[in-house]
Design a protein around this motif. Structure first.
Motif, PDB file in Angstrom:
ATOM      1  N   ALA A  25      -1.095  -3.056  11.657  1.00 44.46           N
ATOM      2  CA  ALA A  25      -2.322  -2.261  11.682  1.00 44.46           C
ATOM      3  C   ALA A  25      -2.366  -1.279  10.525  1.00 44.46           C
ATOM      4  N   GLU A  26      -1.232  -0.659  10.222  1.00 45.88           N
ATOM      5  CA  GLU A  26      -1.185   0.347   9.160  1.00 45.88           C
ATOM      6  C   GLU A  26      -1.490  -0.252   7.795  1.00 45.88           C
ATOM      7  N   VAL A  27      -0.845  -1.366   7.444  1.00 41.90           N
ATOM      8  CA  VAL A  27      -1.083  -1.948   6.119  1.00 41.90           C
ATOM      9  C   VAL A  27      -2.502  -2.505   6.025  1.00 41.90           C
ATOM     10  N   ARG A  31      -3.016  -9.913   0.992  1.00 39.77           N
ATOM     11  CA  ARG A  31      -1.864  -9.606   0.131  1.00 39.77           C
ATOM     12  C   ARG A  31      -1.021  -8.473   0.719  1.00 39.77           C
ATOM     13  N   ALA A  32      -1.671  -7.515   1.383  1.00 42.56           N
ATOM     14  CA  ALA A  32      -0.919  -6.433   2.026  1.00 42.56           C
ATOM     15  C   ALA A  32      -0.099  -6.973   3.193  1.00 42.56           C
ATOM     16  N   PHE A  62       7.091   1.579   7.203  1.00 43.82           N
ATOM     17  CA  PHE A  62       6.686   0.522   8.129  1.00 43.82           C
ATOM     18  C   PHE A  62       7.332  -0.804   7.723  1.00 43.82           C
ATOM     19  N   GLY A  63       7.424  -1.044   6.422  1.00 42.52           N
ATOM     20  CA  GLY A  63       8.085  -2.255   5.950  1.00 42.52           C
ATOM     21  C   GLY A  63       9.568  -2.265   6.264  1.00 42.52           C
ATOM     22  N   VAL A  64      10.235  -1.141   6.013  1.00 42.72           N
ATOM     23  CA  VAL A  64      11.671  -1.060   6.298  1.00 42.72           C
ATOM     24  C   VAL A  64      11.924  -1.170   7.795  1.00 42.72           C
ATOM     25  N   ALA A  65      11.054  -0.561   8.604  1.00 40.12           N
ATOM     26  CA  ALA A  65      11.198  -0.670  10.052  1.00 40.12           C
ATOM     27  C   ALA A  65      11.079  -2.124  10.501  1.00 40.12           C
ATOM     28  N   PRO A 115       0.818  -1.217   0.000  1.00 40.97           N
ATOM     29  CA  PRO A 115       0.000   0.000   0.000  1.00 40.97           C
ATOM     30  C   PRO A 115       0.851   1.265   0.000  1.00 40.97           C
ATOM     31  N   ALA A 116       0.381   2.256  -0.707  1.00 49.30           N
ATOM     32  CA  ALA A 116       1.102   3.531  -0.792  1.00 49.30           C
ATOM     33  C   ALA A 116       1.319   4.120   0.598  1.00 49.30           C
ATOM     34  N   GLY A 117       2.522   4.632   0.808  1.00 49.58           N
ATOM     35  CA  GLY A 117       2.836   5.302   2.062  1.00 49.58           C
ATOM     36  C   GLY A 117       3.248   4.401   3.199  1.00 49.58           C
TER      37      GLY A 117
END
Length: 388
Positions: free
Chosen positions: A311-313, A323-324, A206-209, A200-202
């Motif tokens: 939670a964010e994704v 999928r997210a 969160f993924g890198v963290a 998801p955009a933005g």
């Protein structure tokens, strides 16, 4: 069926799937010794888990959208049982690699389907509560397996069939049958069986963290026990692995009351701080510092960063939660595996402590760079962090 029934059953199934993942961790050195291999081979076996998990996330992350949520969870429980049975029948480094691949496939199936399923049971307006239940169940599972095996080995003595394995052999098949009987709440869609993850955009930060946080957890689980064993502290391995995850579970209720951005920012602070303290414990051979550092990194990895990211994704991809979730775990497990493998190679070349020092230097530099980019590219998130 009342929601009060499927929620704990689903949570228990997710716990059991992840309980199997690190169940064999206190016996890594035994399997390695049986095949006469070194630190590189041990870390490769550890990372083989990701070799099964990443392809599952990339290719089958949306499988449950097509066939329903229950079958992937059931299959994950069966795979965990088979992988553990393989280690009992053929205890060796090769069997450990195969078992870890199977466990990775199972985790990939269960976490993507389970996150979407839990949100569907509770309702989209309670997505963060669903994420909290999933992260709590999986965190307890990831950490509990190693701890229980460590305790069993302490009570039973040297054995390749600890009571923790037997408990899994009893519980997992029963839960597999129960999972098939859970209510079908989702509406399967006529989509391809092979579905790529969604990012998801933005949500890149969160993924890198997650990648940075779980890289630290990977080091704690795979490399730190080797150093403990070298200092005649191998009996503490189960506790270290348990703390590496369980403290994060304790922090999740706190993270739930924070905005996702604030929880993420706190995670960025705790990740390098905890590893530096842990590293100091290894350097000075002080077990207390190792345990304190492990607790701090756990708070970041499985507490603030994990819950905020999941939670964010989930919130940003309401139509593609499975999928997210797969996309998020692609980030996380690349971090979980690649630095550990590199550290294993460095450990065989230069020693365990230099390898850990190298990881610590890269971790601090990467965290600083990511935080600076995040602040510059997402001013609204930065304002949310500082409360303006």
């Amino acid at each position: 069926m009342s929601k009060l029934i499927p929620i704990p059953l689903l949570a228990l199934a997710l716990f059991t799937v992840t309980f199997a993942v690190n169940l064999q961790a206190p016996l890594y050195d035994v399997y390695a010794a049986a095949s006469d291999v070194g630190a590189t081979a041990v870390t490769l076996a550890f990372a083989a888990y990701v070799g099964g998990l990443i392809p599952t996330l990339v290719l089958l992350g949306g499988l449950s959208d097509r066939i329903g949520r229950r079958v992937p969870i059931t299959l994950a429980l069966v795979l965990g049982t088979f992988a553990t049975a393989l280690l009992v029948q053929m205890p060796s480094w090769t069997s450990l690699v195969i078992a870890r691949v199977l466990l990775g496939i199972g985790t990939g199936l269960a976490t993507t389907a389970g996150t979407a399923y839990m949100t569907e049971i509770l309702g989209a307006d309670r997505a963060k509560t669903a994420a909290l239940i999933v992260t709590s169940a999986t965190s307890l599972g990831f950490g509990g397996g190693a701890l229980v095996t460590g305790i069993c080995l302490g009570v039973q003595g040297a054995t390749l069939l600890p009571a923790s394995y037997i408990a899994l052999f009893i519980a997992a098949p029963m839960l597999a049958v129960i999972a098939l009987g859970l209510p079908r709440i989702d509406k399967p869609r006529a989509v391809s069986l092979l579905r790529l993850p969604v990012f998801p955009a933005g949500t890149w930060v969160f993924g890198v963290a997650m990648a940075l946080a779980w890289a630290t957890t990977g080091m704690t689980i795979a490399v730190v026990p080797l150093e403990l064993a070298a200092n005649d502290l191998g009996g503490w391995t189960g506790l270290v692995i348990f703390l590496a995850i369980f403290v994060g579970f304790l922090c999740q209720p706190i993270a739930r009351r924070m905005t996702n951005a604030r929880a993420l920012a706190l995670g960025f602070v705790l990740i390098p701080l905890g590893f530096l303290i842990l590293l100091g414990g290894v350097w000075f051979k002080l077990l207390a510092l190792v345990l304190i550092g492990t607790c701090i990194t756990s708070a970041a990895s499985y507490g603030f960063t994990y819950l905020a990211s999941l939670a964010e994704v989930s919130l940003r991809a309401p139509e593609d939660r499975a999928r997210a979730t797969a996309g998020l775990f692609v980030y996380a497990y690349f971090g979980f595996s690649l630095p550990v493998i590199a550290s294993g190679v460095l450990a065989d070349m230069f020693g365990l402590l230099p390898a850990m020092l190298g990881f610590g230097a890269v971790q601090i530099a990467a965290t600083a760079i990511v935080v600076m980019i995040w602040r510059r590219s997402s001013p609204s998130l930065h304002l949310a962090v500082i409360g303006k």
